[in-house]
Design an enzyme around this catalytic site. Structure first.
Site, PDB file in Angstrom:
ATOM      1  N   ARG A   1       0.825  -1.214   0.000  1.00 58.27           N
ATOM      2  CA  ARG A   1       0.000   0.000   0.000  1.00 58.27           C
ATOM      3  C   ARG A   1       0.857   1.262   0.000  1.00 58.27           C
ATOM      4  O   ARG A   1       0.466   2.276  -0.595  1.00 58.27           O
ATOM      5  CB  ARG A   1      -0.962  -0.004   1.187  1.00 58.27           C
TER       6      ARG A   1
ATOM      7  N   LYS B   1     -17.371 -15.769   2.873  1.00 59.33           N
ATOM      8  CA  LYS B   1     -18.800 -15.560   3.161  1.00 59.33           C
ATOM      9  C   LYS B   1     -19.613 -15.132   1.950  1.00 59.33           C
ATOM     10  O   LYS B   1     -19.282 -14.159   1.291  1.00 59.33           O
ATOM     11  CB  LYS B   1     -18.945 -14.491   4.256  1.00 59.33           C
TER      12      LYS B   1
ATOM     13  N   GLY C   1      -8.591  -7.963  -0.388  1.00 62.35           N
ATOM     14  CA  GLY C   1      -7.311  -7.993   0.304  1.00 62.35           C
ATOM     15  C   GLY C   1      -6.666  -9.364   0.266  1.00 62.35           C
ATOM     16  O   GLY C   1      -5.469  -9.498  -0.019  1.00 62.35           O
TER      17      GLY C   1
ATOM     18  N   GLY D   1     -12.941  -3.538   0.160  1.00 63.30           N
ATOM     19  CA  GLY D   1     -14.321  -3.070   0.295  1.00 63.30           C
ATOM     20  C   GLY D   1     -14.717  -2.129  -0.824  1.00 63.30           C
ATOM     21  O   GLY D   1     -15.807  -2.242  -1.397  1.00 63.30           O
TER      22      GLY D   1
HETATM   23  P1  ADP Z   1     -10.998 -11.158  -0.158  1.00 67.60           P
HETATM   24  O1  ADP Z   1     -10.273 -10.504   0.983  1.00 67.60           O
HETATM   25  O2  ADP Z   1     -10.092 -11.459  -1.323  1.00 67.60           O
HETATM   26  O3  ADP Z   1     -12.240 -10.419  -0.538  1.00 67.60           O
HETATM   27  P2  ADP Z   1     -12.436 -12.892   1.631  1.00 67.60           P
HETATM   28  O4  ADP Z   1     -12.014 -12.054   2.782  1.00 67.60           O
HETATM   29  O5  ADP Z   1     -13.849 -12.873   1.235  1.00 67.60           O
HETATM   30  O6  ADP Z   1     -11.497 -12.591   0.368  1.00 67.60           O
HETATM   31  O7  ADP Z   1     -12.077 -14.414   1.936  1.00 67.60           O
HETATM   32  C1  ADP Z   1     -10.768 -14.851   2.163  1.00 67.60           C
HETATM   33  C2  ADP Z   1     -10.737 -16.024   3.098  1.00 67.60           C
HETATM   34  O8  ADP Z   1     -11.588 -17.066   2.654  1.00 67.60           O
HETATM   35  C3  ADP Z   1      -9.354 -16.610   3.183  1.00 67.60           C
HETATM   36  O9  ADP Z   1      -8.857 -16.418   4.486  1.00 67.60           O
HETATM   37  C4  ADP Z   1      -9.572 -18.097   2.889  1.00 67.60           C
HETATM   38  O10 ADP Z   1      -8.837 -18.955   3.733  1.00 67.60           O
HETATM   39  C5  ADP Z   1     -11.047 -18.267   3.130  1.00 67.60           C
HETATM   40  N1  ADP Z   1     -11.598 -19.416   2.422  1.00 67.60           N
HETATM   41  C6  ADP Z   1     -11.545 -19.688   1.112  1.00 67.60           C
HETATM   42  N2  ADP Z   1     -12.104 -20.880   0.845  1.00 67.60           N
HETATM   43  C7  ADP Z   1     -12.518 -21.393   2.019  1.00 67.60           C
HETATM   44  C8  ADP Z   1     -13.160 -22.605   2.409  1.00 67.60           C
HETATM   45  N3  ADP Z   1     -13.481 -23.533   1.512  1.00 67.60           N
HETATM   46  N4  ADP Z   1     -13.433 -22.784   3.723  1.00 67.60           N
HETATM   47  C9  ADP Z   1     -13.088 -21.847   4.624  1.00 67.60           C
HETATM   48  N5  ADP Z   1     -12.493 -20.680   4.326  1.00 67.60           N
HETATM   49  C10 ADP Z   1     -12.200 -20.459   3.040  1.00 67.60           C
HETATM   50 MG    MG Z   2     -10.635 -10.479   3.154  1.00 65.95          MG
END
Ligand code: ADP
Ligand code: MG
Length: 398
Positions: free
Chosen positions: A37, A202, A355, A379
């Site tokens: 960043r 999620k 992130g 976000g």
């Molecule tokens: P981003 O930050 O790229 O938007 P998120 O915060 O939504 O992504 O999600 C990232 C997290 O999702 C990671 O820590 C990863 O370990 C978790 N994740 C991915 N697949 C699974 C899964 N099948 N079960 C549990 N956690 C998962």
């Molecule tokens: Mg995240």
């Protein structure tokens, strides 16, 4: 609507230019573990320094919640910035207090003052507009004009992002311009086929995005923890995988809408499962409709990785948000690695947001230039994919 660029501020030599940067870097025992960043902020800062401006930076770190907490001091950031940029960087001991005023008053042309964490002041994130405005006026009193370059916070209606931009002559910094141009390329009139890869933990975080994309994308590839709610909506049992039961009906609606609109919605056909959420848990691959009751899905399987990669290879535009599996553990990182590889090899224009997704790509050793754009704002980039007008962008447009 067009973003006002730094050039619209005219000659800034000798002027005090207030810059909002996103320096919210990960720290471990006071050491910065990823300075991405800070590096992303350099083009704007360097151009202002070279133009002879007196640069005053506003930034936050962590969540000190309106209290002065030494563990959230920007001191490590000031040090790192000083190493990365070829000019003098002085950290003020406070944000809008006596020391900030003193440091700003003694700034020389082409030098930088970094003010302490804006979130040490509870007015920064206040829901009360008058409180925020009061602080924004104190920021404004320190400078002649304002440059908004903290893309990671432009979706926030906060004093150093939104309110101050209404008081001073304001413009978007180079990072914000690049982010917005890249994200608009994947949201407004994308070259087709246009696909979106969604993952992460999620579904409920990304429901709005899915709803908006069903109006726009040609295909949606769903992996990560959110996929199991979709598999459950198809009537499969998902063992002890992540499942948001209260979203199953919404997800069913989405699958129906996708069918009606001709949007291809692809789910994992196979899944890497393990009996527990542990790096050394024994991992096996099963078809996605045969997840054992006592196992959880932790990554997309190899057949799915192939299927998703082929879709990405044939696309002209791809947006990716959310890892395909628990990439932090080596045994469950292959799906995420496959998507990153397919994107790096595809001739499509790609934007990676989120992130964790950006961290995954860096962890895999990819260079920024392997992709169209790696967004610095999780976000903010999600809200843009969702089609939301961001307050911190809206104020910078004519
Ligand atoms: P981003 O930050 O790229 O938007 P998120 O915060 O939504 O992504 O999600 C990232 C997290 O999702 C990671 O820590 C990863 O370990 C978790 N994740 C991915 N697949 C699974 C899964 N099948 N079960 C549990 N956690 C998962
Ligand atoms: Mg995240």
């Amino acid at each position: 609507m067009a973003l006002r660029s730094i050039e619209t501020l005219g000659d800034v030599r000798g002027k005090k230019v207030l810059v909002r940067s996103d320096f919210n870097v990960p720290l471990q025992d006071g050491t910065i573990t990823d300075d991405g960043r800070i590096r992303a902020a350099l083009p704007t800062l360097t151009s202002l320094v070279e133009a002879g401006a007196k640069v005053v930076i506003l930034a936050h770190l962590g969540r000190p919640k309106g209290h002065v907490k030494p563990e959230f001091s920007l001191a490590p950031v000031a040090k790192r910035l000083g190493e990365l940029i070829d000019t003098k960087v002085t950290l003020a001991k406070d944000t809008v207090g006596e020391d900030a005023r003193r440091v700003v008053a003694s700034l020389e042309e082409g030098h930088i003052a970094l003010l302490e964490n804006v979130r040490f002041d509870k007015r920064e994130t206040s829901k009360d507009e008058a409180e925020r405005e009061q602080l924004a006026n104190e920021y404004a009193a320190l400078a002649d004009c304002f440059v908004s370059d903290g893309f990671g916070v432009v979706h926030r209606k906060q004093a150093s992002v939104y309110d101050v931009a209404k008081i001073l002559p304001s413009a978007a910094g180079k990072l914000v311009v690049k982010e917005i141009e890249s994200l608009r390329r994947v949201t407004d009139n994308p070259e087709r086929p246009y696909g979106v890869v969604l993952g992460g933990s999620k579904v409920s975080d990304k429901l709005g995005v899915i709803a908006n994309l069903l109006e726009k994308a040609d295909f949606l590839l769903i992996g990560g923890g959110m996929a199991y709610t979709f598999l459950a909506a198809q009537g499969h049992s998902v063992g002890s995988s992540l499942l948001e039961n209260d979203q199953v009906n919404t997800v069913k609606e989405y699958m129906k809408t996708a069918g009606e609109k001709g949007v291809e919605l692809l789910l994992p056909i196979d899944t890497v499962v393990a009996p527990e959420f542990k790096a050394d848990a024994p991992a096996t691959v099963v078809d996605s409709d045969k997840i054992p009751d006592d196992h959880m899905g932790l990554d997309i399987g190899p057949k799915t990785a192939k299927l998703f990669s082929n879709k990405i290879a044939a696309a002209k535009t791809v947006a990716w948000n959310g890892p395909m599996g628990v990439f932090e553990m080596e045994a469950f990182a292959k799906g995420t690695a496959a998507v990153a590889k397919a994107l790096s090899e595809s001739s499509c224009f790609s934007v990676i947001g989120g992130g964790d997704s950006a961290a995954a790509v860096r962890q895999l050793g990819y260079d920024e230039s392997s992709f169209g754009h790696i967004s610095t704002g999780g976000g903010a980039s999600l809200e843009l994919l969702e089609g939301i007008v961001l307050p911190g962008i809206d104020v910078l447009e004519d």
